[in-house]
Design an enzyme around this catalytic site. Structure first.
Site, PDB file in Angstrom:
ATOM      1  N   TYR A 113       0.873  -1.184   0.000  1.00 55.99           N
ATOM      2  CA  TYR A 113       0.000   0.000   0.000  1.00 55.99           C
ATOM      3  C   TYR A 113       0.905   1.226   0.000  1.00 55.99           C
ATOM      4  O   TYR A 113       1.983   1.208  -0.580  1.00 55.99           O
ATOM      5  CB  TYR A 113      -0.951  -0.096   1.209  1.00 55.99           C
ATOM      6  CG  TYR A 113      -2.201   0.725   1.032  1.00 55.99           C
ATOM      7  CD1 TYR A 113      -2.981   0.631  -0.127  1.00 55.99           C
ATOM      8  CD2 TYR A 113      -2.610   1.615   2.021  1.00 55.99           C
ATOM      9  CE1 TYR A 113      -4.119   1.402  -0.295  1.00 55.99           C
ATOM     10  CE2 TYR A 113      -3.744   2.391   1.860  1.00 55.99           C
ATOM     11  CZ  TYR A 113      -4.491   2.280   0.698  1.00 55.99           C
ATOM     12  OH  TYR A 113      -5.601   3.045   0.534  1.00 55.99           O
ATOM     13  N   LYS A 168     -21.526 -18.846 -10.289  1.00 62.59           N
ATOM     14  CA  LYS A 168     -20.715 -18.801 -11.504  1.00 62.59           C
ATOM     15  C   LYS A 168     -19.269 -18.430 -11.163  1.00 62.59           C
ATOM     16  O   LYS A 168     -18.310 -19.033 -11.660  1.00 62.59           O
ATOM     17  CB  LYS A 168     -21.310 -17.734 -12.414  1.00 62.59           C
ATOM     18  CG  LYS A 168     -20.742 -17.701 -13.757  1.00 62.59           C
ATOM     19  CD  LYS A 168     -21.741 -18.265 -14.718  1.00 62.59           C
ATOM     20  CE  LYS A 168     -21.117 -18.590 -16.019  1.00 62.59           C
ATOM     21  NZ  LYS A 168     -22.066 -19.144 -16.953  1.00 62.59           N
ATOM     22  N   GLU A 210     -24.363 -12.520 -18.510  1.00 56.59           N
ATOM     23  CA  GLU A 210     -25.064 -13.692 -17.956  1.00 56.59           C
ATOM     24  C   GLU A 210     -26.543 -13.377 -17.722  1.00 56.59           C
ATOM     25  O   GLU A 210     -26.879 -12.323 -17.160  1.00 56.59           O
ATOM     26  CB  GLU A 210     -24.404 -14.035 -16.601  1.00 56.59           C
ATOM     27  CG  GLU A 210     -24.795 -15.363 -16.034  1.00 56.59           C
ATOM     28  CD  GLU A 210     -24.160 -16.523 -16.803  1.00 56.59           C
ATOM     29  OE1 GLU A 210     -23.064 -16.347 -17.374  1.00 56.59           O
ATOM     30  OE2 GLU A 210     -24.789 -17.585 -16.835  1.00 56.59           O
ATOM     31  N   ASP A 236     -24.810 -17.560 -21.957  1.00 58.49           N
ATOM     32  CA  ASP A 236     -26.050 -18.269 -22.322  1.00 58.49           C
ATOM     33  C   ASP A 236     -26.100 -18.522 -23.833  1.00 58.49           C
ATOM     34  O   ASP A 236     -26.733 -19.465 -24.288  1.00 58.49           O
ATOM     35  CB  ASP A 236     -27.276 -17.457 -21.898  1.00 58.49           C
ATOM     36  CG  ASP A 236     -27.218 -17.116 -20.423  1.00 58.49           C
ATOM     37  OD1 ASP A 236     -27.634 -17.939 -19.611  1.00 58.49           O
ATOM     38  OD2 ASP A 236     -26.698 -16.034 -20.084  1.00 58.49           O
TER      39      ASP A 236
HETATM   40  N1  NAD Z   1     -26.929 -26.200 -21.198  1.00 57.37           N
HETATM   41  C1  NAD Z   1     -28.217 -26.208 -21.268  1.00 57.37           C
HETATM   42  O1  NAD Z   1     -28.786 -27.222 -21.041  1.00 57.37           O
HETATM   43  C2  NAD Z   1     -28.945 -24.956 -21.642  1.00 57.37           C
HETATM   44  C3  NAD Z   1     -28.259 -23.817 -22.036  1.00 57.37           C
HETATM   45  C4  NAD Z   1     -28.978 -22.672 -22.414  1.00 57.37           C
HETATM   46  C5  NAD Z   1     -30.378 -22.694 -22.371  1.00 57.37           C
HETATM   47  N2  NAD Z   1     -31.005 -23.817 -21.938  1.00 57.37           N
HETATM   48  C6  NAD Z   1     -32.477 -23.843 -21.850  1.00 57.37           C
HETATM   49  O2  NAD Z   1     -33.027 -23.520 -23.106  1.00 57.37           O
HETATM   50  C7  NAD Z   1     -34.230 -22.791 -22.922  1.00 57.37           C
HETATM   51  C8  NAD Z   1     -34.182 -21.492 -23.707  1.00 57.37           C
HETATM   52  O3  NAD Z   1     -33.178 -20.638 -23.182  1.00 57.37           O
HETATM   53  P1  NAD Z   1     -32.887 -19.191 -23.846  1.00 57.37           P
HETATM   54  O4  NAD Z   1     -32.016 -18.472 -22.904  1.00 57.37           O
HETATM   55  O5  NAD Z   1     -32.458 -19.356 -25.242  1.00 57.37           O
HETATM   56  O6  NAD Z   1     -34.378 -18.560 -23.801  1.00 57.37           O
HETATM   57  P2  NAD Z   1     -35.009 -17.427 -24.707  1.00 57.37           P
HETATM   58  O7  NAD Z   1     -36.187 -16.929 -23.948  1.00 57.37           O
HETATM   59  O8  NAD Z   1     -33.988 -16.481 -25.174  1.00 57.37           O
HETATM   60  O9  NAD Z   1     -35.572 -18.216 -26.005  1.00 57.37           O
HETATM   61  C9  NAD Z   1     -36.613 -19.149 -25.928  1.00 57.37           C
HETATM   62  C10 NAD Z   1     -36.974 -19.584 -27.350  1.00 57.37           C
HETATM   63  O10 NAD Z   1     -37.861 -20.679 -27.258  1.00 57.37           O
HETATM   64  C11 NAD Z   1     -38.957 -20.478 -28.129  1.00 57.37           C
HETATM   65  N3  NAD Z   1     -40.132 -21.176 -27.620  1.00 57.37           N
HETATM   66  C12 NAD Z   1     -40.817 -20.910 -26.492  1.00 57.37           C
HETATM   67  N4  NAD Z   1     -41.888 -21.747 -26.418  1.00 57.37           N
HETATM   68  C13 NAD Z   1     -41.846 -22.530 -27.510  1.00 57.37           C
HETATM   69  C14 NAD Z   1     -42.662 -23.558 -28.004  1.00 57.37           C
HETATM   70  N5  NAD Z   1     -43.746 -23.945 -27.346  1.00 57.37           N
HETATM   71  N6  NAD Z   1     -42.322 -24.159 -29.174  1.00 57.37           N
HETATM   72  C15 NAD Z   1     -41.225 -23.761 -29.853  1.00 57.37           C
HETATM   73  N7  NAD Z   1     -40.405 -22.780 -29.437  1.00 57.37           N
HETATM   74  C16 NAD Z   1     -40.719 -22.157 -28.280  1.00 57.37           C
HETATM   75  C17 NAD Z   1     -39.144 -18.980 -28.156  1.00 57.37           C
HETATM   76  O11 NAD Z   1     -39.890 -18.556 -29.296  1.00 57.37           O
HETATM   77  C18 NAD Z   1     -37.702 -18.515 -28.169  1.00 57.37           C
HETATM   78  O12 NAD Z   1     -37.209 -18.516 -29.495  1.00 57.37           O
HETATM   79  C19 NAD Z   1     -34.398 -22.634 -21.410  1.00 57.37           C
HETATM   80  O13 NAD Z   1     -35.209 -23.667 -20.920  1.00 57.37           O
HETATM   81  C20 NAD Z   1     -32.999 -22.795 -20.897  1.00 57.37           C
HETATM   82  O14 NAD Z   1     -32.968 -23.265 -19.560  1.00 57.37           O
HETATM   83  C21 NAD Z   1     -30.334 -24.946 -21.584  1.00 57.37           C
END
Ligand code: NAD
Length: 461
Positions: A113, A168, A210, A236
């Site tokens: 410091y 995270k 995030e 994401d």
């Molecule tokens: N590693 C992983 O397993 C992982 C990583 C990222 C996101 N996810 C999951 O993926 C999902 C989406 O995440 P995001 O951040 O992209 O969300 P987001 O809100 O940005 O996008 C969601 C998308 O899903 C579509 N959608 C919603 N309902 C629908 C339906 N009934 N039929 C078809 N399409 C539909 C929407 O139109 C939109 O395009 C979440 O459940 C999230 O937890 C999982």
């Protein structure tokens, strides 16, 4: 389908009669209520009673209450208290700062410091690049959120997002030795977020965005990438895309198909889906059909959103229209990042032979994995209680380790693809099978391999 897991783990402390059968009565009560016992400890004993801690996993908070009620209903048993072990883990937060230098005496103080530190400040003022050599900047990442799309909980705000950001940061440290710090912003205004990150960026060697909702997340990342001289990475989007591309490479190896012949349906064109599509396109699959809540994305839909327009003009070569069920017919691969329970085994049966299904919606996937398995050759989910967990933790620690080590000023698709290949390569040919297409998140080889791959690409640019 769901099984009791450690996310809902409770310890029930009871006073019970000191009888020979008490352990059996208590464990049977928990079992009948559907709990899974993980520990059973007699913590105190008296001539007329014993104090017992029963630790068990439940399905939900309501289920934990049902288990507790079942135990409390036993003759002579009194529930003293119930501790939720997940809340206990979070008491006082999950991370802390610790000093790397000793501060034992006046000498130490004078160097770490004042007055000594003034010479370091002056050196950085004279040569700003020295900040990476002489401050935390070289190893520190900001985990920035506005709390607008937190896990499956949605827009819960910045304070409620903090436990995720702390987690995270803990993962960054554990898996890659990166010092990450939560920056939860109390605004959801795009301009304010960009300006705030710009103002604090000098402290950090990288920005991890995030849980910022789409479509705002796209503009925030793009504009920050233009403005800052450090890498900006929305986990994401790109963390997911990296792991999906890695998993798909290995899944295709399992079923003996090539990327060039793979017809891929990506359901969900939000943060995750858009990034997956963009990265997959770099690998030139036969075709990608994107589907969102309004059905198959195609040029004739009249979408005004810039992201959807880009997707429409870069996918769906045959101009197909319809719903998800139509898109699935003949597809080799389904990748879902959308919503729970959208289809069943009968739709998987309409896919091509040896279909691959990645149902990643959290916590409940687009299709029950057990249903998917009836017709698919490889099934992956985002869940830890099934094989083939697609989890961003396979990517982001190593990606930032590599970026920081290379003192990178930006991040490129070539680095993302190198990271994906590094993850895929950790699964040796003799380990590869339909239930093992990605390494375990605890595989210590993953982060160094990803870091090395990213470092190499960064060094060659
Ligand atoms: N590693 C992983 O397993 C992982 C990583 C990222 C996101 N996810 C999951 O993926 C999902 C989406 O995440 P995001 O951040 O992209 O969300 P987001 O809100 O940005 O996008 C969601 C998308 O899903 C579509 N959608 C919603 N309902 C629908 C339906 N009934 N039929 C078809 N399409 C539909 C929407 O139109 C939109 O395009 C979440 O459940 C999230 O937890 C999982």
């Amino acid at each position: 389908m769901p099984v009791p897991g450690p996310g809902y783990s409770i310890t029930i402390r009871v006073d019970a009669p000191p009888s020979a059968g008490v352990a059996g009565d208590l464990t049977s009560a928990v079992g009948r209520a559907g709990g899974v016992i993980t520990a059973f400890d007699v913590v105190d004993s008296h001539t007329d009673s014993v104090v017992i801690d029963i630790t068990c996993n439940a399905l939900s908070a309501d289920h934990a209450r049902d288990i507790t009620d079942a135990v409390g209903a036993l003759d002579g048993v009194h529930v003293r208290k119930v501790s939720d072990r997940t809340f206990l883990v979070h008491l006082g937060g999950k991370i802390e700062i610790s000093a790397k230098v000793a501060l034992r005496n006046r000498d130490d103080l004078s160097r770490a410091y004042t007055p000594g530190v003034a010479r370091i400040c002056q050196a950085i003022a004279d040569n700003p690049e020295d900040a990476r050599r002489l401050t935390i900047k070289r190893n520190t990442v900001a985990v920035v959120t506005d709390g607008s799309a937190v896990l499956g909980l949605g827009n819960i705000g910045p304070a409620a997002a903090l436990p995720v950001m702390e987690g995270k940061a803990a993962l960054f440290k554990k898996f890659a030795g990166v010092d990450a710090w939560p920056v939860c912003l109390d605004t959801q205004d795009t301009e304010e977020i960009i300006r705030t990150v710009e103002l604090i960026a000098c402290v950090y060697g990288g920005i991890n965005l995030e849980d910022i909702a789409a479509p705002r997340c796209f503009e925030i990342e793009r504009r920050l990438r233009e403005k800052l001289d450090i890498p900006v990475f929305h986990d994401d989007q790109h963390g997911t895309a990296i792991v999906v591309v890695a998993a798909l490479r290995n899944a295709l190896r399992v079923v003996g198909k090539s990327m060039a012949e793979a017809k891929i349906v990506v359901c969900g064109v939000g943060a995750a889906g858009s990034a997956i599509i963009r990265l997959l396109l770099q690998r030139s699959p036969a075709d990608i059909i994107a589907v969102d809540v309004d059905g198959i994305v195609h040029g004739g839909r009249g979408d005004t959103d810039a992201n959807l327009r880009w997707v429409a003009s870069n996918t769906n070569r045959d101009g197909r229209t319809g719903r998800l069920h139509d898109a699935l017919v003949g597809a080799d691969v389904f990748i879902g990042v959308s919503a729970p329970n959208l289809f069943g085994a009968e739709q998987v049966a309409t896919m091509a032979d040896k279909a691959i299904v990645f149902a990643l919606a959290n916590p409940d996937p687009e299709i029950d994995p057990l249903e998917a398995q009836k017709h698919a050759a490889v099934v992956a989910t985002g869940r830890s209680d099934y094989p083939n967990q697609i989890n961003n933790v396979l990517a982001f620690p190593g990606v930032f380790r590599g970026l920081l080590d290379a003192q990178a000023h930006s991040i490129t698709d070539a680095m993302l693809l190198a990271a994906a290949d590094a993850i895929a390569d950790v699964v040796d040919g003799d380990k590869l099978n339909p239930s093992f297409i990605v390494p375990s998140v605890f595989d210590a080889a993953v982060a160094p391999a990803v870091a090395e791959a990213v470092r190499k690409v960064a060094g060659s640019q």
